[in-house]
Design an enzyme around this catalytic site. Sequence first.
Site, PDB file in Angstrom:
ATOM      1  CD  GLU A   1      99.465   5.467 -32.166  1.00  0.00           C
ATOM      2  OE1 GLU A   1      98.299   5.779 -32.512  1.00  0.00           O
ATOM      3  OE2 GLU A   1      99.700   4.542 -31.368  1.00  0.00           O
TER       4      GLU A   1
ATOM      5  CB  ALA B   1     104.984   4.781 -27.252  1.00  0.00           C
TER       6      ALA B   1
ATOM      7  CD  GLU C   1      99.395   0.346 -30.552  1.00  0.00           C
ATOM      8  OE1 GLU C   1     100.148   1.104 -29.907  1.00  0.00           O
ATOM      9  OE2 GLU C   1      99.642  -0.011 -31.716  1.00  0.00           O
TER      10      GLU C   1
ATOM     11  N   GLY D   1      99.868   3.506 -27.607  1.00  0.00           N
ATOM     12  CA  GLY D   1     100.299   2.253 -26.988  1.00  0.00           C
ATOM     13  C   GLY D   1      99.449   1.871 -25.783  1.00  0.00           C
TER      14      GLY D   1
HETATM   15  N1  CAA Z   1     104.888  10.406 -23.739  1.00  0.00           N
HETATM   16  C1  CAA Z   1     105.634  11.163 -22.908  1.00  0.00           C
HETATM   17  N2  CAA Z   1     105.120  12.087 -22.074  1.00  0.00           N
HETATM   18  C2  CAA Z   1     103.784  12.269 -22.111  1.00  0.00           C
HETATM   19  C3  CAA Z   1     102.939  11.517 -22.953  1.00  0.00           C
HETATM   20  C4  CAA Z   1     103.541  10.528 -23.793  1.00  0.00           C
HETATM   21  N3  CAA Z   1     102.826   9.726 -24.596  1.00  0.00           N
HETATM   22  N4  CAA Z   1     101.667  11.919 -22.767  1.00  0.00           N
HETATM   23  C5  CAA Z   1     101.701  12.891 -21.832  1.00  0.00           C
HETATM   24  N5  CAA Z   1     102.978  13.105 -21.439  1.00  0.00           N
HETATM   25  C6  CAA Z   1     103.468  14.068 -20.466  1.00  0.00           C
HETATM   26  C7  CAA Z   1     103.394  15.487 -21.021  1.00  0.00           C
HETATM   27  O1  CAA Z   1     104.515  15.777 -21.844  1.00  0.00           O
HETATM   28  C8  CAA Z   1     103.362  16.298 -19.764  1.00  0.00           C
HETATM   29  O2  CAA Z   1     104.666  16.361 -19.223  1.00  0.00           O
HETATM   30  P1  CAA Z   1     105.267  17.794 -18.701  1.00  0.00           P
HETATM   31  O3  CAA Z   1     104.389  18.126 -17.525  1.00  0.00           O
HETATM   32  O4  CAA Z   1     106.647  17.447 -18.339  1.00  0.00           O
HETATM   33  O5  CAA Z   1     105.108  18.755 -19.823  1.00  0.00           O
HETATM   34  C9  CAA Z   1     102.514  15.432 -18.809  1.00  0.00           C
HETATM   35  O6  CAA Z   1     102.593  14.101 -19.336  1.00  0.00           O
HETATM   36  C10 CAA Z   1     101.073  15.849 -18.760  1.00  0.00           C
HETATM   37  O7  CAA Z   1     100.570  15.875 -20.087  1.00  0.00           O
HETATM   38  P2  CAA Z   1      99.639  17.043 -20.676  1.00  0.00           P
HETATM   39  O8  CAA Z   1     100.037  18.353 -20.083  1.00  0.00           O
HETATM   40  O9  CAA Z   1      99.645  16.923 -22.165  1.00  0.00           O
HETATM   41  O10 CAA Z   1      98.217  16.604 -20.065  1.00  0.00           O
HETATM   42  P3  CAA Z   1      96.760  16.938 -20.637  1.00  0.00           P
HETATM   43  O11 CAA Z   1      95.823  16.505 -19.552  1.00  0.00           O
HETATM   44  O12 CAA Z   1      96.666  18.323 -21.143  1.00  0.00           O
HETATM   45  O13 CAA Z   1      96.551  15.968 -21.917  1.00  0.00           O
HETATM   46  C11 CAA Z   1      96.685  13.860 -23.085  1.00  0.00           C
HETATM   47  C12 CAA Z   1      96.475  14.574 -21.732  1.00  0.00           C
HETATM   48  C13 CAA Z   1      95.476  14.118 -23.992  1.00  0.00           C
HETATM   49  C14 CAA Z   1      96.785  12.356 -22.805  1.00  0.00           C
HETATM   50  C15 CAA Z   1      97.965  14.399 -23.773  1.00  0.00           C
HETATM   51  O14 CAA Z   1      99.030  14.325 -22.853  1.00  0.00           O
HETATM   52  C16 CAA Z   1      98.388  13.644 -24.998  1.00  0.00           C
HETATM   53  O15 CAA Z   1      97.808  13.815 -26.065  1.00  0.00           O
HETATM   54  N6  CAA Z   1      99.437  12.781 -24.897  1.00  0.00           N
HETATM   55  C17 CAA Z   1     100.035  12.106 -26.013  1.00  0.00           C
HETATM   56  C18 CAA Z   1      99.156  10.955 -26.518  1.00  0.00           C
HETATM   57  C19 CAA Z   1      99.779  10.297 -27.727  1.00  0.00           C
HETATM   58  O16 CAA Z   1     100.054  10.907 -28.733  1.00  0.00           O
HETATM   59  N7  CAA Z   1     100.009   8.965 -27.631  1.00  0.00           N
HETATM   60  C20 CAA Z   1     100.581   8.170 -28.684  1.00  0.00           C
HETATM   61  C21 CAA Z   1     102.066   7.955 -28.444  1.00  0.00           C
HETATM   62  S1  CAA Z   1     102.881   7.134 -29.779  1.00  0.00           S
HETATM   63  C22 CAA Z   1     102.536   5.489 -29.562  1.00  0.00           C
HETATM   64  O17 CAA Z   1     101.878   5.090 -28.616  1.00  0.00           O
HETATM   65  C23 CAA Z   1     103.128   4.566 -30.605  1.00  0.00           C
HETATM   66  C24 CAA Z   1     102.740   3.126 -30.479  1.00  0.00           C
HETATM   67  O18 CAA Z   1     101.862   2.669 -31.174  1.00  0.00           O
HETATM   68  C25 CAA Z   1     103.448   2.194 -29.590  1.00  0.00           C
END
Ligand code: CAA
Length: 257
Positions: free
Chosen positions: A131, A65, A111, A108
């Site tokens: 999460e 998400a 999921e 998500g």
């Molecule tokens: N939402 C919004 N933006 C996101 C994102 C997310 N889930 N994941 C990555 N991005 C964005 C980052 O903020 C970044 O943007 P900027 O360049 O503007 O800073 C860009 O994408 C690149 O991301 P990273 O620099 O973090 O890339 P990385 O290669 O170092 O890491 C990753 C990749 C491991 C996927 C890391 O981005 C990450 O951990 N992302 C979050 C994953 C997460 O926590 N997901 C769960 C979300 S909550 C959910 O899904 C609830 C549900 O059940 C519905």
Amino acid sequence: MSYETILVETHERVGLIRLNRPEALNALNSTLLHELMSALEAFDADDGIGAMVITGSDKIFAAGADIKQMSQASLVEMLKSDFIPAFERIRKIKKPVIAAVSGWALGGGCELALACDMIVASEKAKFGQPEINLGVIPGAGGTQRLTLAVGKALAMEMVLNNRTLSAAEALHHGLVNRVESIESYLESALQLAAEIAARAPLAVQFGKEAVNNIFELSLSEGLAAERRAFYTLFATADQKEGMAAFIEKRTPHWKGK
Ligand code: CAA
């Protein structure tokens, strides 16, 4: 129809949807989720399509998400949001949906893959429910479908301690159907979808529904529903054709009737 966050293609009887927000690692914002569900529904209503594939890029399936979109949301805003309810629309799709996953399928994104009927993974695919790192839990089926897929012990570790699964581990634990090279995973998913799309459409639809009943109904209800679906197929031209073709030692020609 043109979309902002997805790319849509047809490959003969297969509909392909590519998640396309590379700047946010395909994070699922409301626009993307609604566009994805609309595209799936359009393919579902199209008699020329028999199965669908959802993919991301070779580097990322979806990072979950959109954290930026929801970080400041209040409880009331979350309750009113149409984001998680949009996930429900995938359950109503009658035709098979295959996820072709490479790179991270997180939160998500995991999921979404779990909501599909089958998953073809590249050797670079990785699955997780991170999460807990954000102070929340999965909200779109991660605690339920994941547990049904991999069992309680591993699901607990994934949900409570951000344990991630490699493609090989996902295959071992029954989360994915097959693991292919990065060069061939999408082609393999399209091929699987094409094979299913060439089969008797009503039998495919009833088969999908019957398998999914195990997640919704008791065993006796599921068995009764399966039996009714089996009998109902005897009212179709395709049942007569399929059995005649077997007896006459020829290839059946399905009509979807
Ligand atoms: N939402 C919004 N933006 C996101 C994102 C997310 N889930 N994941 C990555 N991005 C964005 C980052 O903020 C970044 O943007 P900027 O360049 O503007 O800073 C860009 O994408 C690149 O991301 P990273 O620099 O973090 O890339 P990385 O290669 O170092 O890491 C990753 C990749 C491991 C996927 C890391 O981005 C990450 O951990 N992302 C979050 C994953 C997460 O926590 N997901 C769960 C979300 S909550 C959910 O899904 C609830 C549900 O059940 C519905």
